[in-house]
Design a protein around this motif. Structure first.
Motif, PDB file in Angstrom:
ATOM      1  N   THR A  26      25.724   2.992  57.102  1.00  0.00           N
ATOM      2  CA  THR A  26      26.572   3.950  56.373  1.00  0.00           C
ATOM      3  C   THR A  26      27.310   3.276  55.230  1.00  0.00           C
ATOM      4  N   LEU A  27      27.826   2.063  55.482  1.00  0.00           N
ATOM      5  CA  LEU A  27      28.530   1.339  54.427  1.00  0.00           C
ATOM      6  C   LEU A  27      27.590   0.954  53.289  1.00  0.00           C
ATOM      7  N   GLU A  28      26.344   0.653  53.645  1.00  0.00           N
ATOM      8  CA  GLU A  28      25.386   0.298  52.601  1.00  0.00           C
ATOM      9  C   GLU A  28      25.046   1.492  51.719  1.00  0.00           C
ATOM     10  N   THR A  29      25.072   2.695  52.302  1.00  0.00           N
ATOM     11  CA  THR A  29      24.764   3.888  51.500  1.00  0.00           C
ATOM     12  C   THR A  29      25.890   4.227  50.520  1.00  0.00           C
ATOM     13  N   ILE A  30      27.130   3.769  50.814  1.00  0.00           N
ATOM     14  CA  ILE A  30      28.245   4.034  49.891  1.00  0.00           C
ATOM     15  C   ILE A  30      28.038   3.315  48.564  1.00  0.00           C
ATOM     16  N   ASN A  31      27.330   2.188  48.633  1.00  0.00           N
ATOM     17  CA  ASN A  31      26.987   1.428  47.419  1.00  0.00           C
ATOM     18  C   ASN A  31      28.242   0.940  46.687  1.00  0.00           C
ATOM     19  N   ILE A  32      29.201   0.408  47.462  1.00  0.00           N
ATOM     20  CA  ILE A  32      30.416  -0.182  46.876  1.00  0.00           C
ATOM     21  C   ILE A  32      30.363  -1.685  47.118  1.00  0.00           C
ATOM     22  N   ARG A  33      30.426  -2.454  46.051  1.00  0.00           N
ATOM     23  CA  ARG A  33      30.394  -3.912  46.138  1.00  0.00           C
ATOM     24  C   ARG A  33      31.764  -4.459  45.740  1.00  0.00           C
ATOM     25  N   PRO A  34      32.527  -4.960  46.722  1.00  0.00           N
ATOM     26  CA  PRO A  34      33.882  -5.454  46.393  1.00  0.00           C
ATOM     27  C   PRO A  34      33.874  -6.580  45.368  1.00  0.00           C
ATOM     28  N   LEU A  73      42.606  -4.740  44.647  1.00  0.00           N
ATOM     29  CA  LEU A  73      41.716  -3.719  45.211  1.00  0.00           C
ATOM     30  C   LEU A  73      40.476  -4.351  45.841  1.00  0.00           C
ATOM     31  N   SER A  74      39.945  -5.383  45.188  1.00  0.00           N
ATOM     32  CA  SER A  74      38.773  -6.066  45.738  1.00  0.00           C
ATOM     33  C   SER A  74      39.103  -6.747  47.062  1.00  0.00           C
ATOM     34  N   GLU A  75      40.273  -7.389  47.126  1.00  0.00           N
ATOM     35  CA  GLU A  75      40.675  -8.050  48.361  1.00  0.00           C
ATOM     36  C   GLU A  75      40.917  -7.033  49.472  1.00  0.00           C
ATOM     37  N   ALA A  76      41.483  -5.874  49.091  1.00  0.00           N
ATOM     38  CA  ALA A  76      41.728  -4.824  50.085  1.00  0.00           C
ATOM     39  C   ALA A  76      40.413  -4.312  50.672  1.00  0.00           C
ATOM     40  N   PHE A  77      39.400  -4.161  49.815  1.00  0.00           N
ATOM     41  CA  PHE A  77      38.093  -3.718  50.311  1.00  0.00           C
ATOM     42  C   PHE A  77      37.491  -4.752  51.260  1.00  0.00           C
ATOM     43  N   HIS A  78      37.638  -6.042  50.943  1.00  0.00           N
ATOM     44  CA  HIS A  78      37.123  -7.093  51.828  1.00  0.00           C
ATOM     45  C   HIS A  78      37.783  -7.014  53.204  1.00  0.00           C
ATOM     46  N   ILE A  79      39.119  -6.874  53.193  1.00  0.00           N
ATOM     47  CA  ILE A  79      39.848  -6.797  54.469  1.00  0.00           C
ATOM     48  C   ILE A  79      39.449  -5.534  55.235  1.00  0.00           C
ATOM     49  N   PHE A  80      39.284  -4.440  54.497  1.00  0.00           N
ATOM     50  CA  PHE A  80      38.939  -3.167  55.122  1.00  0.00           C
ATOM     51  C   PHE A  80      37.554  -3.242  55.795  1.00  0.00           C
ATOM     52  N   GLN A 104      35.952  -5.972  56.769  1.00  0.00           N
ATOM     53  CA  GLN A 104      35.993  -6.920  57.881  1.00  0.00           C
ATOM     54  C   GLN A 104      36.639  -6.292  59.107  1.00  0.00           C
ATOM     55  N   LEU A 105      37.681  -5.476  58.859  1.00  0.00           N
ATOM     56  CA  LEU A 105      38.349  -4.800  59.965  1.00  0.00           C
ATOM     57  C   LEU A 105      37.411  -3.807  60.650  1.00  0.00           C
ATOM     58  N   ILE A 106      36.622  -3.104  59.849  1.00  0.00           N
ATOM     59  CA  ILE A 106      35.666  -2.145  60.434  1.00  0.00           C
ATOM     60  C   ILE A 106      34.634  -2.869  61.300  1.00  0.00           C
ATOM     61  N   GLU A 107      34.119  -3.996  60.826  1.00  0.00           N
ATOM     62  CA  GLU A 107      33.128  -4.742  61.604  1.00  0.00           C
ATOM     63  C   GLU A 107      33.725  -5.268  62.906  1.00  0.00           C
ATOM     64  N   ASP A 108      34.973  -5.781  62.844  1.00  0.00           N
ATOM     65  CA  ASP A 108      35.613  -6.284  64.064  1.00  0.00           C
ATOM     66  C   ASP A 108      35.834  -5.167  65.074  1.00  0.00           C
ATOM     67  N   LEU A 109      36.317  -4.019  64.588  1.00  0.00           N
ATOM     68  CA  LEU A 109      36.550  -2.893  65.497  1.00  0.00           C
ATOM     69  C   LEU A 109      35.238  -2.391  66.110  1.00  0.00           C
ATOM     70  N   SER A 110      34.181  -2.350  65.306  1.00  0.00           N
ATOM     71  CA  SER A 110      32.880  -1.892  65.827  1.00  0.00           C
ATOM     72  C   SER A 110      32.347  -2.850  66.887  1.00  0.00           C
ATOM     73  N   GLU A 111      32.499  -4.162  66.636  1.00  0.00           N
ATOM     74  CA  GLU A 111      32.023  -5.149  67.605  1.00  0.00           C
ATOM     75  C   GLU A 111      32.802  -5.052  68.910  1.00  0.00           C
ATOM     76  N   ASN A 112      34.130  -4.897  68.802  1.00  0.00           N
ATOM     77  CA  ASN A 112      34.952  -4.748  70.010  1.00  0.00           C
ATOM     78  C   ASN A 112      34.595  -3.468  70.761  1.00  0.00           C
ATOM     79  N   ASN A 113      34.284  -2.416  70.012  1.00  0.00           N
ATOM     80  CA  ASN A 113      33.919  -1.148  70.635  1.00  0.00           C
ATOM     81  C   ASN A 113      32.619  -1.280  71.429  1.00  0.00           C
ATOM     82  N   GLU A 114      31.648  -2.026  70.883  1.00  0.00           N
ATOM     83  CA  GLU A 114      30.380  -2.231  71.588  1.00  0.00           C
ATOM     84  C   GLU A 114      30.608  -3.027  72.871  1.00  0.00           C
TER      85      GLU A 114
END
Length: 274
Positions: free
Chosen positions: A9-17, A25-32, A34-44
């Motif tokens: 889904t993130l790849e389809t957004i086609n946003i490159r920080p 804004l670029s740093e915020a996207f990086h943190i955002f 990374q946070l999504i990946e960590d939450l997804s991994e913890n959820n699994e």
């Protein structure tokens, strides 16, 4: 949504920080991200742990846990673009498959003639069309041997003709082989063998059938010994194994020899009282 689904889904957004010019804004996207990946991994991880707990509860209740269904491992369908690629390779050409007719032994040939009265004057013979029909005949072949008798007064001795060497007793080798075949190949009981013979006017007692099946089988034992000896000589080494058995309330063992180059295995039984 699992981790792989979120990534797609993130790849389809086609946003490159990295391509965002504003540094914050670029740093915020990086943190955002990374946070999504960590939450997804913890959820699994939580889902996996939760399923293990569910399985343990199911086992405690006497129920079946969730089955572990693994992927089939089949290769995905490959799109074949041309007709040439669809054709199987290394396919032998002009190879005729073997038919059942090739295995059938022909005992006699019967010519089915055409009634000449129905043929027109210009009819020309073009050969034959072969049709194979399988048939079997079970008939008696009872033989009365008339043995000649000669008497010599000078020697005071009687000379009598001999029956063929394969004749022993009242029943020929055909009857004996049929009894053995019905018993050991077709697994027919002795009573049904007697009924079969009586149906074809072979007058044989049940006790005689039993003797044919159990007595005078030295020839088969010699054949078995020859097969075993040939198996031992077929290779330079053998694999040996033994297993216990109980015969008539006594402990014995069976010695098995596996010849390397002989299939199926050659088995020799030897008894030893333990």
């Amino acid at each position: 949504m699992n981790l792989s689904g979120i990534t797609q889904t993130l790849e389809t957004i086609n946003i490159r920080p990295d391509e965002i010019h504003e540094e914050q804004l670029s740093e915020a996207f990086h943190i955002f991200l990374q946070l999504i990946e960590d939450l997804s991994e913890n959820n699994e991880k939580l889902k996996t742990e939760n399923q293990k707990l569910r399985d343990e509860i199911s086992l405690m209740k006497g129920e079946q846990p969730k089955p572990d269904i693994k992927p089939s491992g089949k290769k995905p369908n490959v799109d074949i673009s041309s007709e040439e690629e669809r054709k199987p390779k290394n396919t032998p050409k002009n190879k005729k498959p073997k038919t059942k007719k090739d295995k059938i032994k022909i005992d006699r040939v019967v010519v089915c003639e055409v009634d000449k009265d129905i043929l027109p004057d210009d009819a020309v013979f073009k050969g034959y069309q072969d049709v194979v029909v399988q048939e079997i005949k079970i008939i008696t072949d009872n033989i009365e041997y008339r043995k000649e008798i000669y008497y010599s007064p000078s020697q005071n001795k009687t000379y009598m003709g001999k029956t063929p060497s394969e004749i022993e007793g009242e029943f020929g080798p055909g009857v004996k082989s049929t009894v053995l075949t019905l018993k050991h190949v077709a697994n027919v009981s002795e009573s049904k063998i007697h009924e079969f013979m009586d149906n074809f006017d072979i007058h044989i007692a049940p006790s005689t059938i039993s003797r044919i099946l159990t007595k005078n089988k030295e020839l088969f034992h010699r054949e078995k010994a020859d097969i075993f000896r040939a198996g031992l000589l077929s290779t330079g080494y053998q694999q040996m194994d033994d297993t216990s058995s109980n015969v008539h309330s006594q402990n014995h063992y069976a010695l098995e020899s596996f010849a390397t180059l002989i299939t199926p295995l050659i088995l020799q039984l030897r008894e030893r009282i333990v």
